[in-house]
Design a protein around this motif. Structure first.
Motif, mmCIF file in Angstrom:
data_model
loop_
_atom_site.group_PDB
_atom_site.id
_atom_site.type_symbol
_atom_site.label_atom_id
_atom_site.label_comp_id
_atom_site.label_asym_id
_atom_site.label_seq_id
_atom_site.Cartn_x
_atom_site.Cartn_y
_atom_site.Cartn_z
ATOM 1 N N LYS A 74 1.068 -1.321 -0.048
ATOM 2 C CA LYS A 74 -0.112 0.063 0.035
ATOM 3 C C LYS A 74 0.850 1.358 0.119
ATOM 4 O O LYS A 74 0.577 2.273 -0.493
ATOM 5 C CB LYS A 74 -0.861 0.001 1.217
ATOM 6 C CG LYS A 74 -1.915 -1.189 1.263
ATOM 7 C CD LYS A 74 -3.142 -0.634 1.178
ATOM 8 C CE LYS A 74 -3.932 -1.905 1.240
ATOM 9 N NZ LYS A 74 -5.378 -1.599 0.603
ATOM 10 N N ILE A 75 2.093 1.248 0.660
ATOM 11 C CA ILE A 75 2.722 2.547 0.946
ATOM 12 C C ILE A 75 3.723 2.896 -0.346
ATOM 13 O O ILE A 75 3.836 3.788 -0.850
ATOM 14 C CB ILE A 75 3.702 2.132 2.267
ATOM 15 C CG1 ILE A 75 2.940 2.117 3.307
ATOM 16 C CG2 ILE A 75 4.781 3.307 2.028
ATOM 17 C CD1 ILE A 75 3.633 1.959 4.526
ATOM 18 N N GLN A 76 4.239 1.775 -1.157
ATOM 19 C CA GLN A 76 5.092 1.846 -2.306
ATOM 20 C C GLN A 76 4.424 2.892 -3.185
ATOM 21 O O GLN A 76 4.987 3.773 -3.828
ATOM 22 C CB GLN A 76 5.721 0.920 -2.844
ATOM 23 C CG GLN A 76 6.804 0.254 -1.802
ATOM 24 C CD GLN A 76 7.287 -1.247 -2.354
ATOM 25 O OE1 GLN A 76 6.650 -1.879 -3.011
ATOM 26 N NE2 GLN A 76 8.421 -1.704 -1.643
ATOM 27 N N PRO A 77 3.069 2.493 -3.658
ATOM 28 C CA PRO A 77 2.144 3.365 -4.658
ATOM 29 C C PRO A 77 2.184 4.745 -4.278
ATOM 30 O O PRO A 77 2.118 5.608 -5.197
ATOM 31 C CB PRO A 77 1.330 2.481 -5.176
ATOM 32 C CG PRO A 77 1.326 1.239 -4.512
ATOM 33 C CD PRO A 77 2.294 1.314 -3.492
ATOM 34 N N LEU A 78 2.012 4.880 -2.985
ATOM 35 C CA LEU A 78 1.859 6.266 -2.369
ATOM 36 C C LEU A 78 3.004 6.972 -2.654
ATOM 37 O O LEU A 78 2.742 8.198 -2.754
ATOM 38 C CB LEU A 78 0.944 6.319 -1.108
ATOM 39 C CG LEU A 78 -0.399 5.842 -1.078
ATOM 40 C CD1 LEU A 78 -0.892 5.483 0.472
ATOM 41 C CD2 LEU A 78 -1.295 6.652 -1.680
ATOM 42 N N GLN A 79 4.186 6.454 -2.298
ATOM 43 C CA GLN A 79 5.409 7.108 -2.185
ATOM 44 C C GLN A 79 5.735 7.654 -3.537
ATOM 45 O O GLN A 79 6.331 8.847 -3.865
ATOM 46 C CB GLN A 79 6.433 6.303 -1.539
ATOM 47 C CG GLN A 79 6.289 6.047 -0.026
ATOM 48 C CD GLN A 79 7.435 5.014 0.356
ATOM 49 O OE1 GLN A 79 7.903 4.002 -0.280
ATOM 50 N NE2 GLN A 79 7.813 5.295 1.768
ATOM 51 N N ALA A 80 5.457 6.734 -4.604
ATOM 52 C CA ALA A 80 5.621 6.968 -5.934
ATOM 53 C C ALA A 80 4.865 8.148 -6.360
ATOM 54 O O ALA A 80 5.337 9.099 -7.131
ATOM 55 C CB ALA A 80 5.532 5.772 -6.776
ATOM 56 N N ALA A 81 3.619 8.253 -6.047
ATOM 57 C CA ALA A 81 2.783 9.214 -6.493
ATOM 58 C C ALA A 81 3.228 10.396 -5.788
ATOM 59 O O ALA A 81 3.091 11.637 -6.412
ATOM 60 C CB ALA A 81 1.292 8.936 -6.190
#
Length: 104
Positions: A74-81
Motif C-alpha cells: 500500500k505504501i510504495q504506490p503512495l510514495q511513488a505518487a
C-alpha cells in the motif's frame, strides 16, 4: 513429677550437630564441615534449581510482535505518487480529518 520428651539423652549420638558459632573454623573445608553436619546414615542431597522453559507459542508470539505493521504493497504506490507530484488530496476529506482530530 517428671516430663520426658526423648530429647534429653543426646549422649548416645556419635555425630551431634553443633552450632557454627561453637566451632573453631580454621579453613574453608572446616567451615563447610561445621556448617553442614549430617546425622549418621543421612544422605546428602543437592539443592533443586529452578528452570524456565519457553514454549513454541511464545516463539510465535515473539515473531508476530517483532514484525512490522507496515504494508509495503500500500505504501510504495503512495510514495511513488507523492514523489512524482501526482498525489491529490480532496480538500473536503482533509477538512473532515482535521475537524475529527481536533474534536477528540
Amino acid at each position: 513429677m517428671s516430663i520426658s520428651n526423648g530429647i534429653g539423652n543426646l549422649q548416645g549420638l556419635s555425630n551431634p550437630v553443633t552450632p557454627a558459632s561453637a566451632t573453631v573454623q580454621t579453613g574453608k573445608e572446616e567451615q563447610i564441615k561445621s556448617s553442614v553436619s549430617l546425622a549418621p546414615g543421612a544422605v546428602k542431597t543437592t539443592p533443586v534449581t529452578d528452570q524456565t522453559v519457553i514454549s513454541s507459542t511464545s516463539e510465535l508470539l515473539t515473531r508476530a510482535l517483532s514484525g512490522s505493521d507496515v504494508r509495503l504493497d500500500k505504501i510504495q504506490p503512495l510514495q511513488a505518487a507523492i514523489a512524482a507530484g501526482t498525489y491529490q488530496v480532496s480538500s473536503s476529506d482533509l477538512a473532515d480529518k482535521l475537524i475529527t482530530s481536533l474534536l477528540k
